[in-house]
Write a protein that holds these residues in place. Structure first.
Motif, short mmCIF file in Angstrom:
data_model
loop_
_atom_site.label_atom_id
_atom_site.label_comp_id
_atom_site.label_asym_id
_atom_site.label_seq_id
_atom_site.Cartn_x
_atom_site.Cartn_y
_atom_site.Cartn_z
N ILE A 795 0.42 -1.41 0.09
CA ILE A 795 0.08 0.10 0.07
C ILE A 795 0.52 1.19 0.29
O ILE A 795 1.75 1.25 0.57
N ASP A 796 0.91 1.93 -0.30
CA ASP A 796 1.44 3.45 -0.95
C ASP A 796 -0.07 4.67 -0.32
O ASP A 796 -0.92 4.69 -0.92
N VAL A 797 0.81 4.92 1.25
CA VAL A 797 0.09 5.56 1.94
C VAL A 797 -0.29 6.86 1.42
O VAL A 797 -1.48 7.16 1.33
N PRO A 798 1.03 7.77 1.77
CA PRO A 798 0.63 8.97 0.68
C PRO A 798 -0.15 8.93 -0.27
O PRO A 798 -0.94 9.90 -0.39
N MET A 799 -0.21 8.54 -1.33
CA MET A 799 -1.46 8.62 -2.37
C MET A 799 -2.57 8.19 -2.20
O MET A 799 -3.04 8.54 -2.53
N LEU A 800 -2.85 7.16 -1.07
CA LEU A 800 -4.01 6.98 -1.34
C LEU A 800 -4.52 8.02 -0.60
O LEU A 800 -5.34 8.07 0.08
N ALA A 801 -3.31 8.82 0.87
CA ALA A 801 -4.44 9.52 1.87
C ALA A 801 -4.59 10.83 0.68
O ALA A 801 -5.52 11.64 1.38
N ASP A 802 -3.64 11.14 -0.53
CA ASP A 802 -3.79 12.13 -1.26
C ASP A 802 -5.17 11.91 -2.54
O ASP A 802 -5.73 12.85 -2.19
N LEU A 803 -5.30 10.90 -2.22
CA LEU A 803 -6.57 10.58 -3.10
C LEU A 803 -7.72 10.52 -1.86
O LEU A 803 -8.98 11.39 -2.75
N HIS A 804 -7.55 10.76 -1.14
CA HIS A 804 -8.77 10.65 -0.40
C HIS A 804 -9.27 11.90 -0.25
O HIS A 804 -10.38 12.36 -0.51
N ALA A 805 -8.26 12.51 0.44
CA ALA A 805 -8.59 14.05 0.33
C ALA A 805 -9.11 14.85 -0.55
O ALA A 805 -9.96 15.89 -0.84
N ARG A 806 -8.59 14.76 -1.56
CA ARG A 806 -9.18 15.05 -3.00
C ARG A 806 -10.52 14.44 -3.64
O ARG A 806 -11.35 14.40 -4.62
N GLY A 807 -11.23 13.38 -2.28
CA GLY A 807 -12.35 13.30 -2.92
C GLY A 807 -12.57 11.27 -3.62
O GLY A 807 -13.34 10.56 -3.33
N GLN A 808 -11.54 10.77 -3.65
CA GLN A 808 -11.53 9.89 -3.74
C GLN A 808 -11.42 8.76 -3.44
O GLN A 808 -10.17 8.18 -3.00
N SER A 809 -12.45 7.91 -2.44
CA SER A 809 -11.90 7.18 -1.62
C SER A 809 -12.25 6.19 -1.79
O SER A 809 -11.75 4.72 -1.39
N ALA A 810 -12.37 5.73 -3.47
CA ALA A 810 -12.65 4.12 -4.14
C ALA A 810 -11.94 3.16 -4.11
O ALA A 810 -11.48 2.33 -3.61
N PRO A 811 -10.50 3.93 -4.47
CA PRO A 811 -9.39 2.72 -4.09
C PRO A 811 -9.12 2.29 -2.81
O PRO A 811 -9.46 1.07 -2.46
N LEU A 812 -8.70 3.28 -2.05
CA LEU A 812 -9.00 2.48 -0.30
C LEU A 812 -9.77 1.15 0.20
O LEU A 812 -9.58 0.87 0.53
N VAL A 813 -10.96 1.86 -0.44
CA VAL A 813 -12.71 0.94 0.14
C VAL A 813 -12.24 0.16 -0.70
O VAL A 813 -13.03 -1.82 0.21
N GLU A 814 -11.90 -0.15 -2.02
CA GLU A 814 -12.16 -1.29 -2.70
C GLU A 814 -10.55 -2.33 -2.12
O GLU A 814 -11.25 -3.41 -2.36
N LEU A 815 -9.77 -2.12 -1.64
CA LEU A 815 -8.91 -2.64 -1.36
C LEU A 815 -9.12 -3.74 -0.10
O LEU A 815 -8.52 -3.94 0.53
N LEU A 816 -9.58 -2.75 1.17
CA LEU A 816 -10.46 -3.03 2.37
C LEU A 816 -11.31 -3.99 2.04
O LEU A 816 -11.64 -4.85 2.99
N THR A 817 -11.97 -3.77 0.32
CA THR A 817 -12.91 -4.88 0.99
C THR A 817 -12.27 -6.04 0.12
O THR A 817 -12.87 -7.32 0.52
N ALA A 818 -11.65 -6.22 -0.80
CA ALA A 818 -10.96 -7.38 -1.40
C ALA A 818 -10.69 -8.29 0.26
O ALA A 818 -10.62 -9.30 -0.22
N LEU A 819 -9.39 -7.00 0.84
CA LEU A 819 -9.33 -7.91 2.34
C LEU A 819 -10.29 -9.17 2.79
O LEU A 819 -9.32 -9.71 3.50
N GLU A 820 -11.33 -7.80 3.05
CA GLU A 820 -11.89 -8.13 3.88
C GLU A 820 -12.65 -9.83 3.61
O GLU A 820 -12.93 -10.68 3.89
N GLU A 821 -12.79 -9.50 1.68
CA GLU A 821 -13.49 -11.28 0.79
C GLU A 821 -12.18 -12.26 1.66
O GLU A 821 -12.43 -13.38 1.13
#
Length: 853
Positions: A795-821
């Motif tokens: 996981i690239d934490v700074p990149m995901l945090a930056d995307l999330h700050a710009r309203g793009q939460s899908a990549p991180l949520v999709e990753l968590l969902t995949a791990l949860e499955e």
């Protein structure tokens, strides 16, 4: 005139209100109202206790019983399957010289029963010489062809024997019943001794009470010496019918005390004529089965066709003498009351001795003369079933109670062979502590004998059963009988003795204990999961309640929607609270939350999860320490609706949650500091780590899938629920930013609460599980564990945090969902590989453990 000392005054105060029953033999006082032989020292020592001290100590002893969760079930009583064990603080005292005569009679009676079984399953000389009526034998439903052909070592059919004794108004002990199937009560007798001796340690030592440990040492030796080929360190298992049965507590207690592996029928299999124990690493040969179920439940292939449990082929293995079964299958045959009428004659025929310890007078109605006597004296006798099957007598007794005298007489005439009559014995009484004083109650004593090379050794004590009436013992069970310890009081000092004696032979050093059955590993795995599930719910609920009870208005709590989503996903609240918003339902939530959380029938509620946790701990009680069990028992006892259910509000619930979190932390400490790092610990921790990983993902997703809500209070709440707020503040002071929060909760493998930490530990556990290392490729569970850890480390934490700050939460949520499955797939792989313990034989590798020379 004699002058009373202060001790005499206290003793008088203790006894002055005790009134023996008229016409009943009293165990404490003689006809002159003085303590009997063996009781004088006890009364004197008890009199030295300060006023109120006895009651205070008894309260402490009851707390110990409560913490230990001791319970029993009455056979055939489906309305009350499990009851708390009741122990009276006052023991029954018997002078050693008086007990010696009883013990000699019990030892002879055990020898007689053993020889009786050998004859009935062998030459049947007693029938041929008409000492026993042929009808009595061949009409017995338990006399089965399948039991014939067994040749136990030394032709010894009985390893354990027990007898229920009662003392009549003449002061003489008589046998009410013989127990040869699988005598129960040993564990309760031991627990009674521990509780009462701990309550009155000085009294116990000064009374010079004989110890119980020699009996268990003799039992240990008898089982070891009965092993085929006489191996020095044989594998002995204690076969139980499992949780929910009347004797499961005792089975687990004895297995722990004796050091045997507690197994159920599904843990054993017969391969090539040898009984094998299914373990994580394969099949291990078993030398001795110390059984607790009835004979008819042990082998569904040859015995009862409706048996839902048993080990297919066990009887044939016993015939081939590849395994020893104690007691021998079919041993319950001679505990039927019908035999008691003929025991004096059998003793003369088999032992050439007079029967020393007589039975209560018994008449088998299959004999015409006895039937006439019974019908003429029906009002004076107790009618019983002639053929006993352990655990099935209570329905018959209930039916007898419902019959009139004429109906009973007609039944005897129709089927005389099915009935026996026994003389009613007015059982003796002993003092029982009740409402701050002593009151007489009727008693019966179950004592035990174990086979030795010289004969049978009788326990110096036993299990005393207490009831308010002199009705048959089978009926007194239903009235909620209690129990006592039995003290055999010696005139000489008694040497302390322990089961853990130094053994003469050298023992091979090991880094693990007994091999772990797959079923036990499964239960440990789910215990770990329920532990973590309970803690996650408790922490989430505590954080939510702190917000609901704060001075801040609901609308000013931006973290509340995230908390409600997480609660709804766990099943603690209805999803409607999340769907409908928070403006209206929240006042209702404050009132309904305690009810919802404490509802044991609501799947997903914390009370429901705690119930599952307690049940899982019960299944592995013999595998966890006493302190660990007490912690779990306390959680189960304390986290319940109060008697006044409506009185539990959010403040009360918050207190209960705080205590639960502390108790769960105590359990974690016990696991961390006290469990050796073997497979028991590994499977417990596997369950914990997998469940914690799922809970971290669920919590993070509840917050991160709504990007616009990720304000400072929401991030702080997220860290608080995850128990990582102090770590974050220590690193970053007061600055709350998404990147560091993601790192701390997801990718920081130095944080024991992070997802990465769980995956690291999971990968280590999976790598150390038993497996065939000759295989060139990784197994499915290894590939899944490595893949999950790889994904979280990439996981690239700074990149995901930056995307999330710009309203793009899908990549991180999709990753968590995949791990949860994928995490449940890892769980399934572990279950399939190790925890499906009834798989085909070819999937299990036989392991032979030879004793070194």
């Amino acid at each position: 005139m004699a002058v009373l000392t202060s001790t005499d005054v206290r003793q008088k105060n203790l006894l002055e209100d005790y009134a023996p029953q008229v016409g009943v033999y009293d165990e404490l006082l003689d006809a002159q109202g003085q303590p009997r032989s063996g009781w004088q020292t006890f009364c004197r020592q008890l009199g030295e206790l300060a006023p109120g001290e006895f009651a205070r100590r008894w309260d402490q002893a009851q707390s110990l019983l409560h913490e230990n969760g001791i319970a029993y079930g009455a056979y055939g009583d489906s309305e009350n399957p499990l009851r708390p064990w009741v122990v009276d603080p006052l023991p029954l005292l018997i002078a050693a010289e008086a007990w010696e005569r009883v013990a000699k009679g019990l030892a002879q009676r055990a020898r007689l029963m053993d020889r009786l079984l050998a004859d009935l399953y062998g030459p049947q000389t007693l029938i041929n010489r008409r000492v026993l009526p042929a009808d009595l034998m061949f009409r017995h439903p338990g006399f089965l062809r399948a039991y014939h052909g067994q040749r136990p070592a030394g032709n010894r059919f009985l390893t354990c024997y027990a007898a229920d004794l009662a003392r009549g108004s003449d002061g003489q002990w008589r046998v009410l019943a013989d127990r040869t199937e699988a005598p129960s009560g040993l564990g309760f007798a031991l627990e009674n001794r521990i509780v009462v001796s701990r309550m009155l340690p000085d009294v116990f030592h000064r009374c010079q009470v004989e110890r119980l440990a020699p009996h268990f040492i003799a039992l240990h030796q008898a089982l070891a010496e009965s092993a085929p080929q006489h191996r020095e360190n044989p594998r002995i298992v204690l076969l139980s019918q499992g949780p929910g049965t009347s004797n499961y507590f005792e089975d687990a207690y004895l297995a722990r005390y004796l050091g045997y592996t507690l197994v159920e029928a599904g843990d054993l299999a017969v391969r090539n004529g040898q009984v094998m124990l299914k373990t994580l690493g394969g099949l291990l040969s078993v030398d001795v089965v110390f059984r607790r179920p009835n004979s008819e439940h042990c082998d569904p292939l040859e015995l009862a066709s409706d048996a839902s449990s048993g080990i297919v082929g066990l009887l044939q293995a016993a015939r081939e003498r590849t395994v020893t079964i104690a007691n021998t299958l079919g041993a319950g045959l001679v505990e039927s009351p019908g035999f008691m009428a003929y025991l004096p004659a059998c003793c003369q025929e088999l032992l050439r001795e007079d029967l020393l310890l007589l039975s209560v007078p018994t008449w088998w109605c299959g004999d015409p003369a006895s039937k006439s006597h019974v019908l003429d004296h029906l009002d004076e006798l107790t009618i019983r079933r002639a053929y006993r099957t352990r655990g099935q007598d209570l329905p018959f007794h209930r039916q007898l109670q419902s019959w009139s005298k004429d109906e009973l007489a007609a039944a005897i005439r129709r089927s005389p062979h099915a009935f026996v009559a026994q003389q009613r014995i007015d059982r003796s009484a002993a003092p029982v502590w009740s409402d701050g004083g002593l009151k007489p109650q009727r008693i019966a004593l179950r004592s035990y004998a174990v086979a030795t090379p010289e004969g049978f050794e009788v326990m110096q004590g036993g299990l005393v059963r207490v009831s308010q009436s002199s009705r048959p013992l089978d009926l007194s069970i239903l009235s909620g009988e209690g129990s006592k310890d039995a003290w055999i009081v010696s005139q000489q000092p008694v040497s302390p003795i322990s089961l853990l004696q130094t053994q003469p032979q050298t023992v091979e050093l090991r880094r693990s204990g007994a091999e772990l059955p797959s079923r036990v590993a499964d239960n440990l795995y789910w215990l770990g999961r329920h532990i973590e599930r309970s803690e996650a719910a408790a922490r989430l609920l505590r954080t939510t309640i702190l917000r609901l009870t704060s001075e801040t208005e609901f609308e000013q709590l931006p973290e509340l929607p995230m908390l409600l989503r997480a609660l709804a996903e766990q099943g603690q609240i209805e999803p409607g609270y999340v769907v409908q918003g928070i403006s209206v339902p929240l006042p209702d939530l404050r009132r309904s939350l305690p009810t919802s959380v404490l509802d044991q029938h609501q799947v997903g509620s914390l009370r429901f999860t705690v119930g599952q946790l307690f049940r899982a701990a019960t299944l592995v009680r013999d595998r966890i320490s006493t302190d660990s069990w007490r912690i779990i028992s306390r959680i189960d006892q304390h986290f319940r609706p109060w008697p006044r259910y409506a009185g539990v509000d959010l403040t009360d619930l918050l207190t209960m949650l705080d205590q639960m979190i502390i108790d769960l932390a105590a359990f974690s400490g016990m696991v961390m500091e006290s469990m050796t790092r073997g497979n028991i610990w590994r499977f417990l921790d596997l369950g914990r780590r997998l469940e914690r990983a799922l809970q971290v993902i669920c919590l993070a997703r509840s917050a991160l899938e709504h990007a616009r809500e990720l304000t400072g209070p929401v991030l702080e709440t997220l860290l608080e629920v995850a128990d990582s707020l102090m770590t974050y503040r220590g690193r970053y002071l007061a600055s709350l930013q998404l990147g560091p929060v993601i790192d701390l909760l997801l990718t920081d493998d130095t944080n024991p609460r992070s997802l990465a930490y769980q995956l690291v530990v999971l990968a280590e556990h999976v790598e150390r599980l038993p497996r065939d290392h000759s295989q060139p490729l990784l197994a499915l569970d290894q590939r899944l564990a490595i893949g999950l850890l790889h994904d979280i480390r990439m996981i690239d934490v700074p990149m995901l945090a930056d995307l999330h700050a710009r309203g793009q939460s899908a990549p991180l949520v999709e990753l968590l969902t995949a791990l949860e499955e994928r995490l449940p797939k890892l769980s399934d792989a572990i279950n399939h590989q190790y925890l499906i313990h009834a798989g085909p034989a070819q999937q299990m590798t036989e392991i032979r453990m030879e004793t070194p020379t």
